[in-house]
Scaffold this motif. Structure first.
Motif, PDB file in Angstrom:
ATOM      1  N   ASN A  70       0.855  -1.184   0.000  1.00 41.71           N
ATOM      2  CA  ASN A  70       0.000   0.000   0.000  1.00 41.71           C
ATOM      3  C   ASN A  70       0.894   1.238   0.000  1.00 41.71           C
ATOM      4  OD1 ASN A  70      -3.070  -0.325   0.434  1.00 41.71           O
ATOM      5  ND2 ASN A  70      -2.211  -1.872   1.792  1.00 41.71           N
ATOM      6  N   GLY A  71       0.444   2.313  -0.601  1.00 43.06           N
ATOM      7  CA  GLY A  71       1.168   3.575  -0.509  1.00 43.06           C
ATOM      8  C   GLY A  71       1.992   3.871  -1.734  1.00 43.06           C
ATOM      9  N   PRO A  72       2.602   5.080  -1.771  1.00 38.37           N
ATOM     10  CA  PRO A  72       3.330   5.528  -2.953  1.00 38.37           C
ATOM     11  C   PRO A  72       4.567   4.684  -3.228  1.00 38.37           C
ATOM     12  CG  PRO A  72       3.629   7.082  -1.131  1.00 38.37           C
ATOM     13  CD  PRO A  72       2.589   6.098  -0.696  1.00 38.37           C
ATOM     14  N   GLN A 128       8.980   3.988  -2.470  1.00 40.24           N
ATOM     15  CA  GLN A 128       9.352   3.979  -1.066  1.00 40.24           C
ATOM     16  C   GLN A 128       8.475   3.036  -0.245  1.00 40.24           C
ATOM     17  OE1 GLN A 128       8.942   6.851  -2.800  1.00 40.24           O
ATOM     18  NE2 GLN A 128      10.472   8.391  -2.202  1.00 40.24           N
ATOM     19  N   MET A 129       7.173   2.990  -0.553  1.00 39.53           N
ATOM     20  CA  MET A 129       6.251   2.225   0.279  1.00 39.53           C
ATOM     21  C   MET A 129       5.949   0.838  -0.289  1.00 39.53           C
ATOM     22  SD  MET A 129       5.595   3.616   3.114  1.00 39.53           S
ATOM     23  CE  MET A 129       6.317   5.148   3.767  1.00 39.53           C
ATOM     24  N   LEU A 175      10.388  -3.622   5.077  1.00 40.52           N
ATOM     25  CA  LEU A 175       9.266  -2.689   5.141  1.00 40.52           C
ATOM     26  C   LEU A 175       8.056  -3.436   4.623  1.00 40.52           C
ATOM     27  CD1 LEU A 175       9.038   1.025   4.275  1.00 40.52           C
ATOM     28  CD2 LEU A 175       7.372  -0.551   3.322  1.00 40.52           C
ATOM     29  N   ASN A 200       2.664   1.287   7.176  1.00 41.34           N
ATOM     30  CA  ASN A 200       3.808   0.396   7.014  1.00 41.34           C
ATOM     31  C   ASN A 200       4.372  -0.051   8.363  1.00 41.34           C
ATOM     32  OD1 ASN A 200       4.678   3.194   7.170  1.00 41.34           O
ATOM     33  ND2 ASN A 200       6.749   2.395   6.987  1.00 41.34           N
TER      34      ASN A 200
END
Lengths: 129, 129, 129, 129
Positions: C26-28, C31-32, C111, C118
């Motif tokens: 999940n997320g951008p 990085q995520m 991560l 996260n």
């Protein structure tokens, strides 16, 4: 360094350089209360007399705090419950040295529930002799 | 390897292979600002002169950064506050070597609050002599 | 065990017993994106030739995967980007052994962004010689 | 301490001082079920016979639990799946000692999904011989 399989497990001096008691919490108590724990394992057959010293950035160390870990027992010690000789202040950086008269094993864990979801961290402490 | 109980606690060289300063944060400052910390403990009776070198993927190392950890004190050093000789860029992989003239203990912690809830990690650094 | 201050920092064999590439994120990006990283630090003056072997629960090991960590550089290696001789499958337990021809330092980080926020974990790998 | 490159990787005794099985979970099963794992790596050429003993705060230890880690294999053992001789109770502090007849490597990981977002922690266990 050459412990036989029968040697007591662990070391007599441990250090946790990272210490910080979060100042607030979220979620059901007591499981979700923010806390910092030193998990002590005494796998041997003699009770362990343990002293804890807390180090700070700008004052002399606090302690010693004294606990006993009986033979063949574990103690999960919450730093925020230490009272004697003085409580460890929240929201303050500290570090700790843990000394025992018999070998033990020490692991460091924090549950941080300052935001809605809890965060966890853990590491075996630094072992010395 | 055979430290007596009176020997200074720790080692003189430490390495943190994982380094990364998150580029953004969520939550109240300064506690919830994303940060990466080297927690230094000097449990001995002499001040520690510490130098930090930062390693990168595609350029020569930066530093040395210099800090002092007084006797019987801890210093929780935020890498994102290092300025001299140059700041460590955010959102960039790096690693660090920490050298001291007296034994210290080093633990590595990151608080990552890029998303709404913070994440934590911590580990004792790699110790050498 | 008695490294002089000039000795190369680290060890030549490392093990990460915990390996798991989360199957979703999940997320951008990037990085995520959920990922598992071995952070390699070569603080010495000779390039490091590194081989990685992956172990599984129910089949023979995969690899060797080969990477180079240049002198005075760090490499943050994402296991999910390994392709040759074969990718490491997601959502599968594995472990890894990392061998280098010169001393390096290895730290393991994951991560996990399978849920909205996260989670992070990190530990210095097990060092051998 | 002077293992040759051909020596089996790891140690024969390990300790995890921090043990705690969260009592509830959130999210899709089985990946997001709260669990505590000992990741065992046997990188050698002989099967490993492993015994696990669990220590508590206020009773005698439980076990031994017995598992085999075949040669060149990893086993990610969930403590909440141990049944024989008795299950480890949830929401209870414990610690564990892991002994093997050949060298192995042990890493400790917990996924905690008691709140909506999961938290992770991991550390290499304490190694002895």
């Amino acid at each position: 360094m050459s412990e036989t399989p029968e040697a007591p497990l662990g070391k007599r001096r441990w250090a946790i350089a990272e210490g910080y008691i979060p100042a607030w919490s979220n979620g059901p108590e007591p499981q979700m209360t923010s806390h910092e724990t030193a998990c002590l394992l005494n796998a041997g057959d003699r009770d362990a007399s343990v002293t804890i010293t807390a180090y700070f950035e700008d004052r002399e160390p606090a302690g010693p705090y004294r606990v006993t870990v009986p033979a063949r027992r574990t103690l999960h010690l919450r730093f925020n419950e230490l009272e004697d000789p003085e409580p460890i202040p929240p929201d303050t950086d500290y570090a700790s040295v843990i000394e025992s008269d018999v070998p033990i094993v020490v692991q460091h864990t924090r549950l941080d529930s300052r935001q809605a979801e809890n965060a966890l961290m853990s590491t075996v402490a630094y072992a010395s002799d």
